[in-house]
Write an enzyme that holds these catalytic residues in place. Structure first.
Site, PDB file in Angstrom:
ATOM      1  N   ASN A  10      86.621   3.240   4.961  1.00  0.00           N
ATOM      2  CA  ASN A  10      86.897   4.609   5.402  1.00  0.00           C
ATOM      3  C   ASN A  10      86.190   4.848   6.728  1.00  0.00           C
ATOM      4  OD1 ASN A  10      87.384   7.321   5.689  1.00  0.00           O
ATOM      5  ND2 ASN A  10      86.104   7.964   3.976  1.00  0.00           N
ATOM      6  N   LYS A  12      86.394   7.374   8.584  1.00  0.00           N
ATOM      7  CA  LYS A  12      86.100   8.801   8.785  1.00  0.00           C
ATOM      8  C   LYS A  12      86.532   9.213  10.207  1.00  0.00           C
ATOM      9  CE  LYS A  12      82.647   8.564   5.205  1.00  0.00           C
ATOM     10  NZ  LYS A  12      81.373   9.051   4.650  1.00  0.00           N
ATOM     11  N   HIS A  95      87.927  13.015  -1.327  1.00  0.00           N
ATOM     12  CA  HIS A  95      86.626  12.552  -0.853  1.00  0.00           C
ATOM     13  C   HIS A  95      85.627  13.711  -0.875  1.00  0.00           C
ATOM     14  CE1 HIS A  95      83.510  10.953   1.804  1.00  0.00           C
ATOM     15  NE2 HIS A  95      84.001   9.756   1.545  1.00  0.00           N
ATOM     16  N   GLU A  97      83.561  14.754   1.134  1.00  0.00           N
ATOM     17  CA  GLU A  97      83.532  15.566   2.358  1.00  0.00           C
ATOM     18  C   GLU A  97      84.667  16.575   2.370  1.00  0.00           C
ATOM     19  OE1 GLU A  97      81.511  11.798   4.631  1.00  0.00           O
ATOM     20  OE2 GLU A  97      83.589  12.325   5.089  1.00  0.00           O
ATOM     21  N   GLU A 167      82.081   7.881  -6.087  1.00  0.00           N
ATOM     22  CA  GLU A 167      81.174   8.010  -4.949  1.00  0.00           C
ATOM     23  C   GLU A 167      80.118   9.074  -5.245  1.00  0.00           C
ATOM     24  OE1 GLU A 167      83.224   6.609  -0.997  1.00  0.00           O
ATOM     25  OE2 GLU A 167      83.693   8.686  -1.411  1.00  0.00           O
ATOM     26  N   GLY A 173      76.230   7.995   2.999  1.00  0.00           N
ATOM     27  CA  GLY A 173      75.645   8.157   4.321  1.00  0.00           C
ATOM     28  C   GLY A 173      74.158   8.407   4.324  1.00  0.00           C
ATOM     29  N   SER A 213      76.993   4.149   0.496  1.00  0.00           N
ATOM     30  CA  SER A 213      76.107   3.317   1.314  1.00  0.00           C
ATOM     31  C   SER A 213      76.183   1.840   0.922  1.00  0.00           C
ATOM     32  CB  SER A 213      74.660   3.830   1.238  1.00  0.00           C
ATOM     33  OG  SER A 213      74.557   5.132   1.773  1.00  0.00           O
TER      34      SER A 213
END
Length: 251
Positions: A10, A12, A95, A97, A167, A173, A213
């Protein structure tokens, strides 16, 4: 049941330039990749078609999002019909985010999943808990609630076109990674839930991948876990080490 290992990248909102995109493609095009692993990379929408044309044919391309309608007055959105017409085979939905920054509910994610499947797309469906939820020992509860919205709108046969990405939000991150035991337990819980609410055959066959990560340093150990069927990789997918992650099963 043998499940094909799956590694997604991904990107992003990266890379920033066309040159960077081509450099990433060059690394992957020249790499020796494990042919037993399905590899899917997900650039920003602007780069979907150029990257699809530039990348080797054994690597698939995914959109990072899509809307739940095929067309209309939805400025800034991309539709599942458009992705299908462009022969983009995968889309990432749900996701963290999208859930946290853009306030997408599990119901919206489920509607998007239904719309994507109806156009023949395959879906990387993301779920996961926050640090607060993890510390409250609510991981299984949160994942089940996020999945239930999809269960409510999908038929049993639809699940063959879905890859679930677990996730943990607290590990995305941050450099923090769920321990192998935490990752394995979360995946077992997801599989157990699907066995109860969908079917045992779906639970056994669906691929559940880990994202949070993932790097060249930790992928090998995570890849040996019996219920971890691959990875959804963020930052490391923009680096040469992504090749090592793709090859984690054969190192």
């Amino acid at each position: 049941m043998a499940r094909q290992f799956f590694v997604g990248g991904n990107f992003k909102m990266n890379p920033a330039t066309q040159a960077d995109k081509l450099a990433l493609a060059k690394v992957l095009n020249e790499a020796e990749l494990d042919p037993a692993t399905e590899v899917v990379i997900s650039p920003p929408a602007l780069y979907l078609i150029p990257l699809k044309e530039a990348i080797r044919k054994d690597i698939k391309v995914a959109a990072q999002n899509c809307y739940l309608k095929d067309s209309g007055a939805f400025t800034g959105e991309i539709s599942p019909a458009q992705l299908a017409d462009a022969q983009i085979p995968y889309v990432i939905l749900g996701h963290s985010e999208r859930r946290t920054i853009f306030h997408e509910t599990s119901e919206i994610v489920a509607q998007k999943t239904r719309a994507a499947l109806d156009k023949g797309l395959s879906v990387i469906l993301c779920i996961g808990e926050t640090l607060k939820e993890r510390e409250a020992e609510e991981t299984a509860k949160v994942c089940q609630a996020q999945l239930k919205a999809a269960v409510d709108v999908l038929k049993e046969g639809d699940w063959s076109k879905i890859v679930i990405a677990y996730e943990p939000v607290w590990a995305i991150g941050t450099g923090k990674v769920a321990t192998p035991q935490q990752a394995q337990q979360a995946h077992v819980d997801i599989r157990s839930y699907l066995s109860k609410v969908v079917s045992s055959s779906v639970a056994d066959s669906i691929r559940i991948i880990y994202g949070g990560s993932v790097s060249a340093a930790n992928c090998k150990e995570l890849s040996t876990l019996p219920d971890v069927d691959g990875f959804l990789v963020g930052g490391a997918s923009l680096k040469p080490e992504f090749v090592q992650i793709v090859n984690s099963k054969k190192l």
